[in-house]
Design a protein around this motif. Structure first.
Motif, short mmCIF file in Angstrom:
data_model
loop_
_atom_site.label_atom_id
_atom_site.label_comp_id
_atom_site.label_asym_id
_atom_site.label_seq_id
_atom_site.Cartn_x
_atom_site.Cartn_y
_atom_site.Cartn_z
N VAL A 97 -11.08 9.73 5.37
CA VAL A 97 -10.29 8.60 6.11
C VAL A 97 -8.82 8.08 5.19
N ALA A 98 -8.93 7.26 4.61
CA ALA A 98 -7.67 6.86 3.91
C ALA A 98 -6.47 7.02 3.73
N PRO A 99 -6.53 8.72 2.73
CA PRO A 99 -5.38 8.76 2.01
C PRO A 99 -5.08 9.88 4.13
N LEU A 150 -6.08 -0.42 5.96
CA LEU A 150 -7.49 0.35 5.72
C LEU A 150 -8.37 -0.59 5.12
N LEU A 151 -7.91 -0.26 3.44
CA LEU A 151 -8.51 -0.33 2.27
C LEU A 151 -7.75 -2.16 1.33
N LYS A 152 -8.03 -2.89 3.23
CA LYS A 152 -7.15 -4.44 3.27
C LYS A 152 -6.35 -4.91 1.32
N ARG A 153 -5.18 -3.57 1.04
CA ARG A 153 -4.64 -4.35 0.35
C ARG A 153 -3.22 -3.78 1.01
N PHE A 178 2.91 10.89 0.63
CA PHE A 178 1.99 11.37 0.19
C PHE A 178 1.55 11.16 -1.13
N ILE A 179 2.12 10.27 -2.05
CA ILE A 179 2.28 9.86 -3.07
C ILE A 179 1.17 8.31 -2.93
N ALA A 180 1.64 8.13 -1.58
CA ALA A 180 1.10 6.79 -1.74
C ALA A 180 -0.13 6.83 -0.98
N ALA A 181 -0.04 8.40 0.04
CA ALA A 181 -1.86 8.49 0.66
C ALA A 181 -2.63 8.90 -0.27
N ALA A 182 -2.17 9.44 -1.37
CA ALA A 182 -3.08 9.73 -2.78
C ALA A 182 -3.39 8.35 -2.86
N ASP A 183 -2.60 7.22 -3.64
CA ASP A 183 -2.42 6.33 -4.09
C ASP A 183 -4.46 5.40 -3.66
N ALA A 184 -3.68 5.83 -1.94
CA ALA A 184 -5.09 5.56 -1.67
C ALA A 184 -5.93 5.75 -1.28
N ALA A 221 -10.07 4.41 -3.00
CA ALA A 221 -11.10 4.18 -1.98
C ALA A 221 -11.79 5.03 -3.04
N LEU A 222 -11.50 5.42 -3.62
CA LEU A 222 -12.24 5.97 -4.88
C LEU A 222 -13.01 4.94 -5.96
N GLY A 223 -12.56 4.50 -5.76
CA GLY A 223 -12.70 3.15 -7.38
C GLY A 223 -12.63 3.18 -8.40
N LYS A 224 -11.05 4.60 -8.34
CA LYS A 224 -10.14 4.64 -9.31
C LYS A 224 -9.16 3.58 -10.30
N LYS A 225 -8.76 3.05 -8.84
CA LYS A 225 -7.64 2.21 -9.21
C LYS A 225 -8.72 0.65 -8.32
N PRO A 226 -7.73 0.13 -8.92
CA PRO A 226 -8.24 -1.21 -8.21
C PRO A 226 -7.55 -1.78 -6.56
#
Lengths: 62, 141
Positions: B26-28, B41-44, B126-132, B136-141
């Motif tokens: 959903v986030a991306p 959505l991820l509170k960032r 697109f890059i920002a959506a991939a970052d989201a 969400a996966l937990g790969k990035k804080p």
């Protein structure tokens, strides 16, 4: 859209570098400090690249 | 007799390190439709605001410079790539199409920069959506 912006080549390049560097910084690094450092690094490279390309073109034109 | 080592390796191979969650899907999508929305959505919130400002500003500046908005097409490869870049801006692209913004064929340098601003705004989104997605996966804080 009825807004007409007439940015010069240089000002357009600086605005482009600013916003692109912000997104690169946020998305390519993890911690806040790293993000700021990388954003500044990208901005300097972008603007530095404009100056280098400008000088190269000026020298070719001579 | 069962081999405990083989069972263990089977278990680790079947369980992914970063399991796909609903939020990771959903986030991306939200992030693509609304620049920075995935981060909100991820509170960032801080990152979301900066992404929103950057992408929207580039898109609006591009339109202000009389940049052209590409429409779906099956012709020249550069036109197709231009469309893919533009559509990355999500809701901004659809709004521009509905309002008939960017439907100009101005042949000057400023309009050409504007077209580039519009495409890059979409690509950055697109890059920002991939970052989201990665957050969400937990790969990035």
């Amino acid at each position: 859209m009825n807004v007409h912006l007439n940015l010069s080549h240089f000002s357009a390049a600086v605005v482009f570098a600013l916003f692109t560097s912000i997104v690169f910084g946020i998305t390519q690094r993890n911690s806040t400090v790293e993000q700021v450092k990388y954003g500044v690094y990208c901005f300097v490279l972008f603007v530095g690249g404009v100056f280098v390309a400008g000088w190269v073109m000026a020298l070719i034109r001579r | 007799m069962a081999n405990p080592t083989a069972d263990k390796s089977k278990k680790t191979a079947s369980a992914p390190e970063y399991p796909l969650t609903t939020m990771a899907v959903v986030a991306p999508i939200v992030g693509w439709l609304i620049p920075g929305g995935g981060h909100f959505l991820l509170k960032r919130y801080g990152r979301g605001v900066l992404l929103l400002i950057s992408v929207v500003a580039m898109f609006v500046i591009g339109l202000g410079m009389q940049g052209r908005i590409y429409q779906p097409n099956g012709g020249d490869i550069l036109d197709i790539l231009g469309f893919i870049g533009d559509v990355g801006a999500g809701a901004l692209y659809f709004l521009a199409r509905i309002m008939d913004w960017g439907n100009v064929m101005a042949a000057n340098a400023v309009a050409d920069y504007g077209k580039t601003f519009l495409i890059v705004a979409g690509l950055l989104n697109f890059i920002a959506a991939a970052d989201a997605h990665h957050i969400a996966l937990g790969k990035k804080p």
